[in-house]
Write an enzyme that holds these catalytic residues in place. Structure first.
Site, PDB file in Angstrom:
ATOM      1  N   HIS A  55       0.692  -1.748   0.263  1.00  0.00           N
ATOM      2  CA  HIS A  55       0.142   0.087   0.095  1.00  0.00           C
ATOM      3  C   HIS A  55       0.711   1.258  -0.083  1.00  0.00           C
ATOM      4  CE1 HIS A  55      -0.130  -0.638   4.684  1.00  0.00           C
ATOM      5  NE2 HIS A  55       0.737   0.967   4.226  1.00  0.00           N
TER       6      HIS A  55
HETATM    7  P1  TYD Z   1      -2.525  -2.687   7.506  1.00  0.00           P
HETATM    8  O1  TYD Z   1      -2.180  -1.528   7.347  1.00  0.00           O
HETATM    9  O2  TYD Z   1      -3.431  -2.927   6.030  1.00  0.00           O
HETATM   10  O3  TYD Z   1      -1.103  -3.994   7.192  1.00  0.00           O
HETATM   11  P2  TYD Z   1      -0.334  -4.230   6.346  1.00  0.00           P
HETATM   12  O4  TYD Z   1      -0.070  -3.408   5.147  1.00  0.00           O
HETATM   13  O5  TYD Z   1       0.895  -4.810   7.310  1.00  0.00           O
HETATM   14  O6  TYD Z   1      -0.751  -5.851   5.769  1.00  0.00           O
HETATM   15  O7  TYD Z   1      -3.567  -2.906   8.756  1.00  0.00           O
HETATM   16  C1  TYD Z   1      -3.878  -4.546   8.405  1.00  0.00           C
HETATM   17  C2  TYD Z   1      -4.986  -4.429   9.606  1.00  0.00           C
HETATM   18  O8  TYD Z   1      -4.891  -3.899  10.660  1.00  0.00           O
HETATM   19  C3  TYD Z   1      -6.494  -3.098   8.839  1.00  0.00           C
HETATM   20  O9  TYD Z   1      -7.083  -4.276   8.959  1.00  0.00           O
HETATM   21  C4  TYD Z   1      -6.171  -1.903   9.157  1.00  0.00           C
HETATM   22  C5  TYD Z   1      -5.797  -2.988  10.918  1.00  0.00           C
HETATM   23  N1  TYD Z   1      -4.973  -1.654  11.315  1.00  0.00           N
HETATM   24  C6  TYD Z   1      -5.334  -0.765  13.030  1.00  0.00           C
HETATM   25  O10 TYD Z   1      -6.398  -1.074  13.170  1.00  0.00           O
HETATM   26  N2  TYD Z   1      -4.686  -0.198  13.534  1.00  0.00           N
HETATM   27  C7  TYD Z   1      -3.142   0.152  13.169  1.00  0.00           C
HETATM   28  O11 TYD Z   1      -2.249   1.444  13.086  1.00  0.00           O
HETATM   29  C8  TYD Z   1      -2.514  -0.157  11.695  1.00  0.00           C
HETATM   30  C9  TYD Z   1      -1.634  -0.386  11.293  1.00  0.00           C
HETATM   31  C10 TYD Z   1      -3.568  -1.589  11.013  1.00  0.00           C
END
Ligand code: TYD
Length: 136
Positions: A55
Site C-alpha cells: 500500500h
Molecule cells: P494494514 O496496514 O493493511 O497492514 P499491512 O499493510 O501491514 O498488511 O493493516 C492491517 C489491519 O490492521 C487493517 O484491518 C487495519 C488494522 N490496523 C489498525 O487497526 N491500526 C493500525 O495502526 C494499523 C497499522 C493497522
C-alpha cells in the site's frame, strides 16, 4: 500530487548503547526521526512466505525497524524501486509521505517495528496501485 522519490527514503543508523548486559537503542521525536511519533505498531507472528504492506500513504511518515530478525522493505515511487534489507535493531528506514511499499522475506520470529507520524486513518491509504500511480 506528491513528489517524494525512493531517494528520499533514508537508511538511518541509530545510536546503540552497549553494555555487557545487552544493548539499548532509543528513538526520540524530532531527533532521530524528523516527525512527532503519534503511533507505534509492530508486525509479528508473520507466517513463512507472507508479504505485508502492499500500500501507499498520502500523508503518513514512517520509520521502520527490524526490532528482531530480518525482512526486505521494498519502496516504490511509481517510477523506481529500492530494496532495503533490514536485519539490525539499530538500523531503520525513514519513509516520507507518498511512497508505495511492500515488506517481505520475513525471517522466522521477526518483528517489524513501525513508528508513525499520525494515528491510524484508513483514508490516508492507497490500497490500489493504479490509484496510487494516478495520484503521483
Ligand atoms: P494494514 O496496514 O493493511 O497492514 P499491512 O499493510 O501491514 O498488511 O493493516 C492491517 C489491519 O490492521 C487493517 O484491518 C487495519 C488494522 N490496523 C489498525 O487497526 N491500526 C493500525 O495502526 C494499523 C497499522 C493497522
Amino acid at each position: 500530487m506528491n513528489k517524494a522519490t525512493v531517494f528520499d527514503c533514508a537508511l538511518i543508523e541509530l545510536p546503540k548503547n552497549h553494555t555487557i548486559k545487552g544493548n539499548i537503542t532509543a528513538v526520540n521525536n524530532l531527533k532521530e526521526v524528523p516527525f512527532e511519533v503519534k503511533r507505534v505498531y509492530y508486525l509479528y507472528d508473520i507466517p513463512g512466505g507472507e508479504s505485508r504492506g502492499g500500500h501507499g500513504h498520502r500523508d503518513l511518515q514512517q520509520f521502520i525497524v527490524a526490532a528482531s530478525g530480518s525482512f526486505d522493505l521494498i519502496v516504490d515511487d511509481g517510477k523506481l524501486k529500492r530494496t532495503f534489507h533490514l536485519n539490525r535493531p539499530y538500523m531503520g528506514v525513514l519513509m516520507p509521505a507518498g511512497i508505495w511499499r511492500e515488506i517481505g522475506n520475513f525471517s522466522s520470529g521477526s518483528i517489524c517495528l513501525v513508528l508513525a507520524s499520525s494515528e491510524y486513518n484508513e483514508e490516508d491509504y492507497f490500497r490500489n496501485y493504479e490509484d496510487y500511480l494516478k495520484w503521483k
